[in-house]
Design an enzyme around this catalytic site. Structure first.
Site, PDB file in Angstrom:
ATOM      1  N   THR A  57      35.829  40.874  37.767  1.00 38.23           N
ATOM      2  CA  THR A  57      34.812  41.829  37.928  1.00 38.23           C
ATOM      3  C   THR A  57      34.195  41.922  36.426  1.00 38.23           C
ATOM      4  OG1 THR A  57      35.548  42.951  39.567  1.00 38.23           O
ATOM      5  CG2 THR A  57      34.024  44.291  38.470  1.00 38.23           C
ATOM      6  N   LEU A 106      38.839  47.501  35.065  1.00 40.21           N
ATOM      7  CA  LEU A 106      38.000  46.466  35.992  1.00 40.21           C
ATOM      8  C   LEU A 106      38.734  45.190  36.426  1.00 40.21           C
ATOM      9  CD1 LEU A 106      34.726  46.214  34.459  1.00 40.21           C
ATOM     10  CD2 LEU A 106      35.324  48.013  36.476  1.00 40.21           C
ATOM     11  N   ASP A 107      38.766  44.790  37.556  1.00 39.47           N
ATOM     12  CA  ASP A 107      39.708  43.696  38.036  1.00 39.47           C
ATOM     13  C   ASP A 107      39.207  42.357  37.008  1.00 39.47           C
ATOM     14  OD1 ASP A 107      40.838  45.010  39.992  1.00 39.47           O
ATOM     15  OD2 ASP A 107      39.456  44.273  41.535  1.00 39.47           O
ATOM     16  N   ARG A 108      40.167  41.475  36.975  1.00 42.77           N
ATOM     17  CA  ARG A 108      39.677  40.436  35.955  1.00 42.77           C
ATOM     18  C   ARG A 108      38.522  39.899  36.353  1.00 42.77           C
ATOM     19  NH1 ARG A 108      43.650  35.385  36.720  1.00 42.77           N
ATOM     20  NH2 ARG A 108      42.734  35.437  38.594  1.00 42.77           N
ATOM     21  N   ARG A 126      36.216  46.125  47.073  1.00 42.44           N
ATOM     22  CA  ARG A 126      36.421  44.835  47.604  1.00 42.44           C
ATOM     23  C   ARG A 126      36.934  45.060  49.070  1.00 42.44           C
ATOM     24  NH1 ARG A 126      40.089  41.975  43.246  1.00 42.44           N
ATOM     25  NH2 ARG A 126      40.177  40.244  44.777  1.00 42.44           N
TER      26      ARG A 126
END
Length: 343
Positions: free
Chosen positions: A174, A170-172, A275
């Protein structure tokens, strides 16, 4: 639906892990860790080679790019004389003395105790509810304090697995659910299941602008590196740019005056996929500055939460499904816009 919510504090580990450098390291280590001095003799097969190329063959656990950085930093001597140019040409029989300093990456793969919200754990896997702000895997700019460091500290099994058992990211900024492996058979099976699209991953997204048109849409738009800005991804034309197919299911849950609450289901797993696709639909995520969003409803981080995760257990075949409640900042943002959490 599994909703057990124990908070498990990681315990310190006795043994740190280290990885060799990989191409792309952009700085030498600044560390108090001990360096290793190594003396080498240039064999006939490397007569006339550049220093960095010969070192890459003689010290294969380090990358050529990183060894070149060490040379430039003054860590090498040839026949007793300092050499700071990686392109220095060698002769057979030359003696090379080099100080092999730990790389930033090698120091990144160490246990660091941290509190992790473990939703489920068994012999083969664990499900983590990741908070926003936690980086999943060490990378330039984030060599410590990552989820990987926490997993190494709390679980002996993680030390025996590539990437500490991490099979997706997961993105930082998120928040939400991730599955990590605790055994090699489970890791291999989970990677295969994700590639075969047998893992259900659903997200809640708070996006700019009220939704119009059909309440459900299937976005099928390939994603690759943005040719105009290499720091971000973009929908690309595969005839002209490198990229991969990407599909996202998007469903409107509620509209508000300033935006909308969406459910997004990943059909593929490309970098920044949700995104990018929402930005392409002209509904960028709230506070996602990289893709056209702006702070709103009190949020300063991208409004994306991995709410639901479902898959068959990779070893037993048991169906598993988990849901993560909204974190406080997203719940407050929904309330600010007059939206309610869907059942």
């Amino acid at each position: 639906m599994n909703q057990a919510r124990p908070i498990i504090s990681a315990t310190p580990s006795a043994q740190a892990l280290a990885l060799a450098a990989v191409d792309g390291d952009d700085e030498t280590a600044d560390t108090a860790a001990e360096a290793e001095s190594r003396a080498l003799q240039v064999p006939p097969g490397h007569h006339g080679d550049r220093l960095d190329r010969a070192l890459a063959a003689l010290v294969p656990e380090f990358s050529r790019s990183y060894l070149g950085q060490l040379v430039e930093a003054g860590a090498a001597q040839v026949n007793g004389r300092a050499v700071a140019k990686p392109a220095h040409r060698l002769r057979a029989g030359d003696r090379i003395d080099i100080e092999l300093r730990p790389t930033p990456m090698s120091q990144a793969f160490v246990p660091q105790p941290m509190a992790l919200d473990v939703v489920h754990e068994d012999e083969h896997l664990a499900v983590i509810d990741k908070p926003a702000g936690l980086v999943v895997h060490p990378a330039p700019g984030h060599w410590s304090g990552t989820l990987l460091n926490g997993l190494l500290a709390r679980d002996e099994r993680a030390r025996q697995l590539p990437r500490a058992g991490i099979v997706h990211r997961l993105d930082r900024d998120t928040s939400g659910l991730m599955v990590v492996a605790r055994s090699r058979p489970a890791m291999d099976a989970l990677v295969a299941a994700i590639a075969a699209r047998r893992v259900t991953r659903e997200y809640l997204a708070l996006a700019h602008r009220p939704w119009t048109g059909p309440a459900e849409r299937e976005v099928d738009a390939p994603i690759g590196r943005d040719p105009r800005n290499r720091l971000r991804m973009a929908v690309v034309d595969l005839d002209r740019n490198a990229g991969k197919p990407a599909q996202t299911g998007v469903q409107l849950l509620q509209n508000a005056e300033h935006g909308c609450l969406l459910r997004c289901a990943l059909r593929t797993g490309r970098t920044h996929q949700i995104r990018v696709h929402l930005a392409q639909l002209r509904h960028p995520l709230v506070a996602d500055a990289l893709y056209g969003g702006a702070p709103a409803a009190g949020l300063q981080r991208q409004a994306l939460h991995a709410r639901r995760l479902a898959f068959q257990h990779p070893i037993t075949g048991e169906p598993l499904a988990f849901e993560a409640p909204l974190p406080a900042d997203l719940a407050a943002a929904l309330a600010d816009w007059g939206l309610t959490m869907p059942a």
